[in-house]
Design a protein around this motif. Structure first.
Motif, PDB file in Angstrom:
ATOM      1  N   GLU A   6       0.834  -1.204   0.000  1.00 12.13           N
ATOM      2  CA  GLU A   6       0.000   0.000   0.000  1.00 12.13           C
ATOM      3  C   GLU A   6       0.867   1.251   0.000  1.00 12.13           C
ATOM      4  OE1 GLU A   6      -2.822  -2.342   3.178  1.00 12.13           O
ATOM      5  OE2 GLU A   6      -0.827  -1.524   3.504  1.00 12.13           O
ATOM      6  N   SER A   7       0.290   2.325  -0.481  1.00 12.59           N
ATOM      7  CA  SER A   7       0.944   3.627  -0.417  1.00 12.59           C
ATOM      8  C   SER A   7      -0.121   4.708  -0.470  1.00 12.59           C
ATOM      9  CB  SER A   7       1.932   3.798  -1.579  1.00 12.59           C
ATOM     10  OG  SER A   7       1.253   3.705  -2.818  1.00 12.59           O
ATOM     11  N   CYS A  22      -2.777   0.293  -3.919  1.00 12.50           N
ATOM     12  CA  CYS A  22      -2.366  -1.027  -3.428  1.00 12.50           C
ATOM     13  C   CYS A  22      -2.058  -1.898  -4.622  1.00 12.50           C
ATOM     14  CB  CYS A  22      -3.454  -1.646  -2.578  1.00 12.50           C
ATOM     15  SG  CYS A  22      -3.130  -3.358  -2.090  1.00 12.50           S
ATOM     16  N   THR A 109      -1.733   1.387   6.055  1.00 18.40           N
ATOM     17  CA  THR A 109      -1.200   2.732   5.895  1.00 18.40           C
ATOM     18  C   THR A 109      -2.060   3.692   6.715  1.00 18.40           C
ATOM     19  OG1 THR A 109      -0.534   4.422   4.273  1.00 18.40           O
ATOM     20  CG2 THR A 109      -2.547   3.198   3.779  1.00 18.40           C
TER      21      THR A 109
END
Length: 115
Positions: A6-7, A22, A109
């Motif tokens: 994830e980011s 993701c 996240t």
């Protein structure tokens, strides 16, 4: 074995926007269902939104009209566009992939909405 990365989390003010991404790896086929869950502080994990590979989406009532889930099936990637964020949206957001009745989870996240 499916791995999820994830980011896109972070700190944002009330009314702001964020986009989570993701990416799934380790699957040779298109993943059936991908989605997002969240765990607010002191609470249980809850559904945010899911999307099937055929484009069927599902949203929690609390995010309808503010969050949009989308997928890039060719990349096994799922996105969550969040607008008009509220303090109640503060949580750790987890990416989920469901394939052959097995659930896979990302590491999470943090999304923090400040007033």
């Amino acid at each position: 074995q499916v791995q999820l990365v994830e980011s896109g989390g972070g700190l944002v003010q009330t009314g702001g926007s964020l986009r989570l991404s993701c990416a799934a790896s380790g699957s040779r086929v298109m993943i059936n269902t991908m989605g997002w869950y969240r765990q607010p502080p002191g609470k249980q994990r809850e559904l945010v939104a899911t999307a099937t590979r055929g484009g069927i989406t599902q949203y929690a009532d609390s995010v309808k009209g503010r969050f949009t889930i989308s997928r890039d099936n060719a990349k096994n990637t799922v996105y969550l566009q969040m607008i008009n964020l509220k303090s109640d949206d503060t949580a750790v957001y987890y990416c989920n992939a469901r394939q052959f009745s097995v659930d896979y989870w990302g590491q999470g996240t943090q999304v923090t909405v400040s007033s």
